[in-house]
Structures are given as structure tokens and as C-alpha cells.
Design a protein around this motif. Structure first.
Motif, PDB file in Angstrom:
ATOM      1  N   LEU A  22      -4.251  60.605  43.675  1.00 21.70           N
ATOM      2  CA  LEU A  22      -4.208  61.086  45.056  1.00 21.70           C
ATOM      3  C   LEU A  22      -3.786  59.982  46.020  1.00 21.70           C
ATOM      4  O   LEU A  22      -3.005  60.216  46.941  1.00 21.70           O
ATOM      5  CB  LEU A  22      -5.557  61.678  45.462  1.00 21.70           C
ATOM      6  N   ARG A  23      -4.310  58.780  45.832  1.00 21.65           N
ATOM      7  CA  ARG A  23      -3.925  57.656  46.690  1.00 21.65           C
ATOM      8  C   ARG A  23      -2.426  57.398  46.581  1.00 21.65           C
ATOM      9  O   ARG A  23      -1.728  57.236  47.578  1.00 21.65           O
ATOM     10  CB  ARG A  23      -4.718  56.406  46.329  1.00 21.65           C
ATOM     11  N   GLY A  24      -1.908  57.384  45.376  1.00 19.41           N
ATOM     12  CA  GLY A  24      -0.471  57.185  45.170  1.00 19.41           C
ATOM     13  C   GLY A  24       0.356  58.290  45.801  1.00 19.41           C
ATOM     14  O   GLY A  24       1.402  58.035  46.402  1.00 19.41           O
ATOM     15  N   LEU A  25      -0.113  59.523  45.670  1.00 20.35           N
ATOM     16  CA  LEU A  25       0.587  60.660  46.259  1.00 20.35           C
ATOM     17  C   LEU A  25       0.646  60.532  47.779  1.00 20.35           C
ATOM     18  O   LEU A  25       1.706  60.685  48.391  1.00 20.35           O
ATOM     19  CB  LEU A  25      -0.114  61.963  45.870  1.00 20.35           C
ATOM     20  N   VAL A  26      -0.485  60.221  48.386  1.00 21.22           N
ATOM     21  CA  VAL A  26      -0.534  60.082  49.845  1.00 21.22           C
ATOM     22  C   VAL A  26       0.431  58.988  50.303  1.00 21.22           C
ATOM     23  O   VAL A  26       1.224  59.189  51.227  1.00 21.22           O
ATOM     24  CB  VAL A  26      -1.975  59.790  50.321  1.00 21.22           C
ATOM     25  N   TRP A  27       0.378  57.831  49.665  1.00 23.20           N
ATOM     26  CA  TRP A  27       1.241  56.723  50.078  1.00 23.20           C
ATOM     27  C   TRP A  27       2.708  57.029  49.842  1.00 23.20           C
ATOM     28  O   TRP A  27       3.556  56.683  50.668  1.00 23.20           O
ATOM     29  CB  TRP A  27       0.838  55.431  49.370  1.00 23.20           C
ATOM     30  N   SER A  28       3.050  57.671  48.740  1.00 24.13           N
ATOM     31  CA  SER A  28       4.468  57.928  48.463  1.00 24.13           C
ATOM     32  C   SER A  28       5.037  59.021  49.355  1.00 24.13           C
ATOM     33  O   SER A  28       6.224  59.007  49.669  1.00 24.13           O
ATOM     34  CB  SER A  28       4.677  58.275  46.992  1.00 24.13           C
ATOM     35  N   LEU A  29       4.209  59.949  49.789  1.00 25.84           N
ATOM     36  CA  LEU A  29       4.705  61.066  50.593  1.00 25.84           C
ATOM     37  C   LEU A  29       4.484  60.900  52.098  1.00 25.84           C
ATOM     38  O   LEU A  29       4.976  61.702  52.880  1.00 25.84           O
ATOM     39  CB  LEU A  29       4.038  62.366  50.127  1.00 25.84           C
ATOM     40  N   ARG A  30       3.779  59.854  52.493  1.00 20.57           N
ATOM     41  CA  ARG A  30       3.415  59.645  53.901  1.00 20.57           C
ATOM     42  C   ARG A  30       4.607  59.756  54.847  1.00 20.57           C
ATOM     43  O   ARG A  30       4.545  60.375  55.883  1.00 20.57           O
ATOM     44  CB  ARG A  30       2.708  58.284  54.025  1.00 20.57           C
ATOM     45  N   ARG A  31       5.708  59.154  54.527  1.00 22.66           N
ATOM     46  CA  ARG A  31       6.879  59.119  55.412  1.00 22.66           C
ATOM     47  C   ARG A  31       7.967  60.132  55.036  1.00 22.66           C
ATOM     48  O   ARG A  31       9.009  60.178  55.666  1.00 22.66           O
ATOM     49  CB  ARG A  31       7.492  57.727  55.390  1.00 22.66           C
ATOM     50  N   PHE A  32       7.713  60.934  54.020  1.00 22.68           N
ATOM     51  CA  PHE A  32       8.732  61.846  53.505  1.00 22.68           C
ATOM     52  C   PHE A  32       9.312  62.758  54.586  1.00 22.68           C
ATOM     53  O   PHE A  32      10.530  62.865  54.742  1.00 22.68           O
ATOM     54  CB  PHE A  32       8.152  62.681  52.362  1.00 22.68           C
ATOM     55  N   GLY A  33       8.454  63.430  55.320  1.00 26.63           N
ATOM     56  CA  GLY A  33       8.922  64.387  56.335  1.00 26.63           C
ATOM     57  C   GLY A  33       9.728  63.739  57.437  1.00 26.63           C
ATOM     58  O   GLY A  33      10.743  64.291  57.882  1.00 26.63           O
ATOM     59  N   GLU A  34       9.287  62.550  57.875  1.00 26.79           N
ATOM     60  CA  GLU A  34      10.039  61.833  58.916  1.00 26.79           C
ATOM     61  C   GLU A  34      11.443  61.488  58.411  1.00 26.79           C
ATOM     62  O   GLU A  34      12.434  61.712  59.120  1.00 26.79           O
ATOM     63  CB  GLU A  34       9.317  60.542  59.312  1.00 26.79           C
ATOM     64  N   ARG A  35      11.514  60.933  57.206  1.00 24.07           N
ATOM     65  CA  ARG A  35      12.824  60.549  56.650  1.00 24.07           C
ATOM     66  C   ARG A  35      13.732  61.766  56.489  1.00 24.07           C
ATOM     67  O   ARG A  35      14.896  61.722  56.862  1.00 24.07           O
ATOM     68  CB  ARG A  35      12.648  59.870  55.286  1.00 24.07           C
ATOM     69  N   GLN A  36      13.187  62.841  55.915  1.00 19.95           N
ATOM     70  CA  GLN A  36      13.994  64.029  55.663  1.00 19.95           C
ATOM     71  C   GLN A  36      14.464  64.701  56.950  1.00 19.95           C
ATOM     72  O   GLN A  36      15.493  65.356  56.965  1.00 19.95           O
ATOM     73  CB  GLN A  36      13.203  65.036  54.816  1.00 19.95           C
ATOM     74  N   SER A  37      13.702  64.523  58.038  1.00 19.62           N
ATOM     75  CA  SER A  37      14.038  65.145  59.319  1.00 19.62           C
ATOM     76  C   SER A  37      14.874  64.235  60.211  1.00 19.62           C
ATOM     77  O   SER A  37      15.275  64.639  61.297  1.00 19.62           O
ATOM     78  CB  SER A  37      12.760  65.527  60.070  1.00 19.62           C
ATOM     79  N   GLY A  38      15.092  62.995  59.780  1.00 20.42           N
ATOM     80  CA  GLY A  38      15.873  62.064  60.576  1.00 20.42           C
ATOM     81  C   GLY A  38      15.120  61.513  61.774  1.00 20.42           C
ATOM     82  O   GLY A  38      15.730  61.034  62.728  1.00 20.42           O
ATOM     83  N   LEU A  39      13.786  61.574  61.742  1.00 19.83           N
ATOM     84  CA  LEU A  39      12.974  61.071  62.846  1.00 19.83           C
ATOM     85  C   LEU A  39      12.659  59.594  62.645  1.00 19.83           C
ATOM     86  O   LEU A  39      12.600  59.114  61.512  1.00 19.83           O
ATOM     87  CB  LEU A  39      11.667  61.860  62.943  1.00 19.83           C
ATOM     88  N   VAL A  40      12.457  58.898  63.756  1.00 18.72           N
ATOM     89  CA  VAL A  40      12.065  57.496  63.691  1.00 18.72           C
ATOM     90  C   VAL A  40      10.623  57.437  63.197  1.00 18.72           C
ATOM     91  O   VAL A  40       9.745  58.108  63.761  1.00 18.72           O
ATOM     92  CB  VAL A  40      12.172  56.834  65.082  1.00 18.72           C
ATOM     93  N   PRO A  41      10.354  56.674  62.128  1.00 14.06           N
ATOM     94  CA  PRO A  41       8.976  56.582  61.616  1.00 14.06           C
ATOM     95  C   PRO A  41       8.037  55.984  62.661  1.00 14.06           C
ATOM     96  O   PRO A  41       8.387  55.031  63.358  1.00 14.06           O
ATOM     97  CB  PRO A  41       9.094  55.664  60.408  1.00 14.06           C
TER      98      PRO A  41
END
Length: 171
Positions: A22-41
């Protein structure tokens, strides 16, 4: 006649494996939506404040500080930064004109919708690559994962609908 739920027999290894996954999942996916949407992290502190306001519109800086276990002065600085970015709106509390109630701006709501859409598209793609049994397992696990996501609220308290912090389990 009483109904007793049988508890799972967990080893330390089982607990470690679930926690690490779960910790790995949270860290790996934390920025996924921002990157995929082209938003500034956003910095983590800003992300957490926005998440808290999204979950509890009308909360105050003090409410957020208690909820996240942070100093009110640090939350105030973060709120000012988010207001400058146009992501948060502060409204005067009609019952206490000295207090400001926070809500997401329309821009923050638009960003949230973009991120949610990116997540749904990606999850849809991943689920379609899985077997029917795997999809059933993940769908059945969703409520359990939601329960695990309440760990922070259990330790700091949940912000109530009026923006006040309370130790409620209403989810």
C-alpha cells in the motif's frame, strides 16, 4: 444467539507485505493524475490542504491544522499560497466575522475533475487487462481499502460538516 465475526490469522510477514504494498502504491500513484492532466505538481503540503478542504468544505485553518497534525501558522502560509494560485477561496463566517471558511475555487474543482477523469481512464484500461476473477477481487476490496484510508482520520479526528473537528467515524 450472538454472531461473532472470525478474525483472520495474520503473520507479521502478511502485515508487512500489505503495508509495504500500500505504501508503494500510494507513493507511485501520488502524482499520476497531475502528470496525466498536464497540471503543475503541487507541493505535498498544498495537496494535503486542498484534499482536506475538498473533503470538508467550510473548514477553517485551525480545523485543517488539527486534522493534519500541523501548526496553524504553517497551514495559514499554505492557504495563502493556494489562494494566490486561485485554488482556494476564503469566505467570512457569518456567525464569527473574524473567522474565514475555506472552499475550493472553481479552478481547483476543474483540476480535480481532470485528475479524476485521468484516474478513471487509467483504471478502466488496467481493469480491462485483468481476468474476471482479478477484477472481482479488486472491486470487492474497494470498501476495505476505503476503510484503511481512514487511518489518518482515526488518529487526528474527522472534520465535521460544519467545519469543526470531531472524532466521528461517519464515512
Amino acid at each position: 444467539m450472538s454472531c461473532v465475526t472470525e478474525r483472520a490469522n495474520l503473520s507479521d510477514g502478511d502485515v508487512h507485505n500489505v503495508a509495504a504494498t500500500l505504501r508503494g502504491l500510494v507513493w507511485s500513484l501520488r502524482r499520476f493524475g497531475e502528470r496525466q492532466s498536464g497540471l503543475v505538481p503541487l507541493p505535498n503540503s498544498e495537496f494535503e490542504v486542498l484534499r482536506t478542504v475538498a473533503e470538508s468544505p467550510g473548514c477553517t485553518v485551525s480545523d485543517i491544522a488539527r486534522h493534519l497534525g500541523l501548526q496553524a501558522s504553517n497551514v495559514s502560509t499554505t492557504v495563502r499560497n493556494l489562494m494566490k494560485r486561485g485554488l482556494l477561496v476564503r469566505e467570512v463566517d457569518p456567525s464569527d466575522r473574524r473567522s474565514g471558511r475555506l472552499r475550493l475555487s472553481s479552478e481547483a474543482q476543474r483540476h480535480s475533475a481532470l485528475i479524476e477523469d485521468a484516474w478513471e481512464r487509467a483504471i478502466n484500461t488496467q481493469l480491462r487487462l485483468m481476468s474476471a476473477d482479478e477484477v472481482s477481487t479488486i472491486v470487492a476490496a474497494a470498501p476495505l481499502l476505503r476503510r484503511l484510508s481512514g487511518m489518518a482520520e482515526d488518529s487526528y479526528g474527522v472534520i465535521g460538516s460544519a467545519g469543526r473537528n470531531s472524532k466521528s467515524n461517519a464515512r
